[in-house]
Design a protein around this motif. Structure first.
Motif, PDB file in Angstrom:
ATOM      1  N   GLU A 194      15.399   7.312 -33.177  1.00 25.30           N
ATOM      2  CA  GLU A 194      15.109   7.232 -31.776  1.00 25.30           C
ATOM      3  C   GLU A 194      16.096   6.151 -31.224  1.00 25.30           C
ATOM      4  OE1 GLU A 194      12.716   7.307 -34.148  1.00 25.30           O
ATOM      5  OE2 GLU A 194      11.968   9.321 -33.907  1.00 25.30           O
ATOM      6  N   GLU A 195      15.973   5.060 -32.065  1.00 26.20           N
ATOM      7  CA  GLU A 195      16.891   3.758 -31.421  1.00 26.20           C
ATOM      8  C   GLU A 195      18.404   4.464 -31.181  1.00 26.20           C
ATOM      9  OE1 GLU A 195      17.884  -0.739 -32.432  1.00 26.20           O
ATOM     10  OE2 GLU A 195      17.659   0.572 -34.094  1.00 26.20           O
ATOM     11  N   ALA A 196      18.766   5.099 -32.339  1.00 27.14           N
ATOM     12  CA  ALA A 196      20.104   5.582 -32.278  1.00 27.14           C
ATOM     13  C   ALA A 196      20.355   6.642 -31.111  1.00 27.14           C
ATOM     14  CB  ALA A 196      20.542   6.170 -33.535  1.00 27.14           C
ATOM     15  N   ILE A 197      19.529   7.415 -30.815  1.00 25.57           N
ATOM     16  CA  ILE A 197      19.761   8.504 -29.794  1.00 25.57           C
ATOM     17  C   ILE A 197      19.710   7.691 -28.177  1.00 25.57           C
ATOM     18  CG2 ILE A 197      18.555  10.478 -28.590  1.00 25.57           C
ATOM     19  CD1 ILE A 197      17.778  11.182 -31.306  1.00 25.57           C
ATOM     20  N   SER A 210      23.132   7.618 -26.311  1.00 30.96           N
ATOM     21  CA  SER A 210      23.155   8.534 -25.411  1.00 30.96           C
ATOM     22  C   SER A 210      23.708   7.889 -24.119  1.00 30.96           C
ATOM     23  CB  SER A 210      21.645   9.230 -25.072  1.00 30.96           C
ATOM     24  OG  SER A 210      21.443   9.951 -26.197  1.00 30.96           O
ATOM     25  N   GLN A 211      23.568   6.543 -24.035  1.00 32.36           N
ATOM     26  CA  GLN A 211      24.169   6.078 -22.885  1.00 32.36           C
ATOM     27  C   GLN A 211      25.531   6.224 -22.740  1.00 32.36           C
ATOM     28  OE1 GLN A 211      23.206   1.923 -23.204  1.00 32.36           O
ATOM     29  NE2 GLN A 211      21.019   2.100 -23.769  1.00 32.36           N
ATOM     30  N   PRO A 212      26.213   6.815 -21.503  1.00 34.51           N
ATOM     31  CA  PRO A 212      27.680   7.161 -21.395  1.00 34.51           C
ATOM     32  C   PRO A 212      28.641   5.857 -21.659  1.00 34.51           C
ATOM     33  CG  PRO A 212      26.152   7.807 -19.310  1.00 34.51           C
ATOM     34  CD  PRO A 212      25.499   7.146 -20.321  1.00 34.51           C
ATOM     35  N   VAL A 270      24.476  13.516 -29.018  1.00 36.33           N
ATOM     36  CA  VAL A 270      24.385  12.906 -30.394  1.00 36.33           C
ATOM     37  C   VAL A 270      24.173  13.956 -31.258  1.00 36.33           C
ATOM     38  CG1 VAL A 270      23.549  11.029 -31.711  1.00 36.33           C
ATOM     39  CG2 VAL A 270      23.708  10.752 -29.133  1.00 36.33           C
ATOM     40  N   LEU A 271      25.110  14.000 -32.465  1.00 35.94           N
ATOM     41  CA  LEU A 271      24.795  14.835 -33.475  1.00 35.94           C
ATOM     42  C   LEU A 271      23.857  14.082 -34.574  1.00 35.94           C
ATOM     43  CD1 LEU A 271      25.006  17.438 -34.975  1.00 35.94           C
ATOM     44  CD2 LEU A 271      27.379  16.541 -35.848  1.00 35.94           C
TER      45      LEU A 271
END
Length: 135
Positions: A117-120, A124-126, A15-16
């Protein structure tokens, strides 16, 4: 008082994270487009979060740039035939910015997260799929 640069970019997992601050001038928005394009081309990163915590105001021009970024992510993903979902998301919005995004219905296209944190964690879940916009 420490001043933050108008654009900081960091890749966490796949994630960018782009942290924007101050006025979203044409220079800052152009730097954002260049950084996203670089990350997409070099690392095939198709999930981007714009942290707008330190942005007090967004204009229709800014919203247009965000839509362009999303279209770019989609086009690049399709060009390399990636199965990954292209996502442009927002996090850490103040009340004014959130109202603008909700009033323009862009919140139905771009996921909004409380913080990085919530966004990542979510992006990050494929198998993450953003909500489908209403017809």
């Amino acid at each position: 008082m420490l001043l933050r640069p108008p654009l900081e970019a960091e890749r966490v997992n796949d994630v960018l994270i782009c942290r924007l601050s101050g006025d979203l001038s044409s220079v800052v928005l152009n730097r954002l487009k260049v950084e996203v394009a670089r990350q997409v081309k070099e690392k095939q990163t198709f999930r981007v979060v714009l942290n707008l915590h330190d942005v007090d105001y967004i204009s229709s021009k800014d919203l247009g740039v965000f839509v362009q970024l999303y279209r770019f992510l989609e086009a690049e993903k399709n060009q390399v035939k990636s199965d990954e979902t292209a996502v442009l998301a927002f996090c850490s919005l103040n009340a004014f910015v959130q109202d603008v995004i909700e009033l323009t219905k862009l919140g139905s296209i771009f996921p909004i997260f409380i913080n990085e944190e919530e966004a990542i964690a979510t992006l990050s879940q494929p198998d993450y799929k953003p909500p489908t916009p209403p017809a």
